[in-house]
Design a protein around this motif. Structure first.
Motif, short mmCIF file in Angstrom:
data_model
loop_
_atom_site.label_atom_id
_atom_site.label_comp_id
_atom_site.label_asym_id
_atom_site.label_seq_id
_atom_site.Cartn_x
_atom_site.Cartn_y
_atom_site.Cartn_z
N ASP A 26 -58.47 -105.47 7.20
CA ASP A 26 -57.26 -105.01 6.60
C ASP A 26 -57.36 -105.15 5.28
O ASP A 26 -57.91 -106.19 4.58
N SER A 27 -56.89 -104.15 4.60
CA SER A 27 -56.73 -104.00 3.05
C SER A 27 -55.71 -104.98 2.63
O SER A 27 -54.55 -105.36 3.38
N LEU A 28 -55.26 -105.20 1.36
CA LEU A 28 -54.18 -105.88 0.87
C LEU A 28 -52.80 -105.01 1.26
O LEU A 28 -51.88 -105.46 1.67
N ARG A 29 -53.05 -103.49 0.90
CA ARG A 29 -51.92 -102.53 1.56
C ARG A 29 -51.31 -102.69 3.03
O ARG A 29 -50.42 -102.80 3.65
N THR A 30 -52.57 -102.82 3.87
CA THR A 30 -52.38 -103.04 5.29
C THR A 30 -51.58 -104.54 5.56
O THR A 30 -50.88 -104.36 6.39
N GLN A 31 -52.24 -105.69 4.92
CA GLN A 31 -51.56 -106.86 4.84
C GLN A 31 -50.08 -106.91 4.71
O GLN A 31 -49.15 -107.27 5.17
N ALA A 32 -49.68 -106.19 3.47
CA ALA A 32 -48.37 -106.04 2.96
C ALA A 32 -47.58 -105.29 4.19
O ALA A 32 -46.40 -105.88 4.36
N LEU A 33 -48.17 -104.21 4.69
CA LEU A 33 -47.43 -103.40 5.51
C LEU A 33 -47.23 -104.53 7.03
O LEU A 33 -45.90 -104.21 7.54
N ARG A 34 -47.95 -105.06 7.28
CA ARG A 34 -47.85 -105.91 8.52
C ARG A 34 -46.69 -106.83 8.28
O ARG A 34 -45.99 -107.42 9.23
N LEU A 35 -46.59 -107.35 7.17
CA LEU A 35 -45.60 -108.32 6.80
C LEU A 35 -44.11 -107.63 6.84
O LEU A 35 -43.03 -108.11 7.23
N LEU A 36 -43.98 -106.37 6.38
CA LEU A 36 -42.86 -105.45 6.47
C LEU A 36 -42.37 -104.94 7.78
O LEU A 36 -41.29 -104.95 8.09
N VAL A 37 -43.26 -104.42 8.50
CA VAL A 37 -43.04 -103.62 9.63
C VAL A 37 -42.06 -104.49 10.65
O VAL A 37 -41.25 -103.69 11.36
N PRO B 73 -62.18 -94.69 14.51
CA PRO B 73 -61.03 -94.78 15.71
C PRO B 73 -60.46 -96.31 15.62
O PRO B 73 -59.26 -96.47 15.63
N GLU B 74 -61.09 -97.24 15.05
CA GLU B 74 -60.56 -98.57 14.93
C GLU B 74 -59.67 -98.55 13.85
O GLU B 74 -58.62 -99.18 14.06
N SER B 75 -59.86 -97.99 12.66
CA SER B 75 -58.97 -97.93 11.65
C SER B 75 -57.95 -96.98 12.16
O SER B 75 -56.64 -97.30 11.62
N PHE B 76 -57.78 -95.77 12.90
CA PHE B 76 -56.69 -95.03 13.15
C PHE B 76 -55.92 -95.85 14.15
O PHE B 76 -54.62 -95.85 13.95
N SER B 77 -56.38 -96.77 15.10
CA SER B 77 -55.63 -97.32 16.00
C SER B 77 -55.06 -98.53 15.48
O SER B 77 -53.77 -98.77 15.92
N ALA B 78 -55.66 -99.17 14.51
CA ALA B 78 -55.04 -100.13 13.66
C ALA B 78 -53.61 -99.71 12.88
O ALA B 78 -52.73 -100.08 13.00
N LEU B 79 -53.75 -98.37 12.51
CA LEU B 79 -52.67 -97.86 11.93
C LEU B 79 -51.56 -97.55 12.78
O LEU B 79 -50.12 -97.84 12.55
N LEU B 80 -52.17 -96.92 14.07
CA LEU B 80 -50.73 -96.83 15.04
C LEU B 80 -50.32 -97.91 15.44
O LEU B 80 -49.28 -98.03 15.89
N GLU B 81 -50.93 -98.94 15.54
CA GLU B 81 -50.33 -100.36 15.99
C GLU B 81 -49.33 -100.63 15.18
O GLU B 81 -48.29 -101.32 15.45
N LEU B 82 -49.50 -100.42 13.88
CA LEU B 82 -48.41 -100.73 12.86
C LEU B 82 -47.16 -99.97 13.25
O LEU B 82 -45.90 -100.29 13.09
N LEU B 83 -47.23 -98.79 13.72
CA LEU B 83 -45.99 -97.96 14.04
C LEU B 83 -45.52 -98.44 15.31
O LEU B 83 -43.94 -98.45 15.61
N ASP B 84 -46.35 -98.79 16.35
CA ASP B 84 -45.77 -99.35 17.63
C ASP B 84 -46.96 -100.03 18.24
O ASP B 84 -47.75 -99.80 18.78
#
Length: 73
Positions: free
Chosen positions: A19-30, A48-59
């Motif tokens: 997780d980057s700082l942006r990813t961490q911030a998004l994890r707090l908001l979603v 694929p790990e990066s893409f699935s982590a982004l999808l995980e933030l959506l759902d």
């Protein structure tokens, strides 16, 4: 809404995504929003790990960072 959401994707190499700082911030908001919209015209980094982590933030009920999407669903 997150524009240029590829910038929020965790960097991924090997078997995990970091997780980057942006990813961490998004994890707090979603969790505070029922509806989420991620927009980007830039392809993801190819890991694929990066893409699935982004999808995980959506759902997080349908996608998990460590589990690849099932094409039959």
């Amino acid at each position: 809404m997150v524009d240029e959401s590829h910038n929020c994707a965790p960097s991924g190499r090997g078997r995990y995504a970091t997780d980057s700082l942006r990813t961490q911030a998004l994890r707090l908001l979603v969790p505070h929003f029922e509806h989420k919209l991620f927009l980007t015209a830039t392809p993801h980094n190819g890991y694929p790990e990066s893409f699935s982590a982004l999808l995980e933030l959506l759902d997080n009920q349908r996608f998990a960072r460590s589990t690849p999407p099932d094409p039959s669903n």
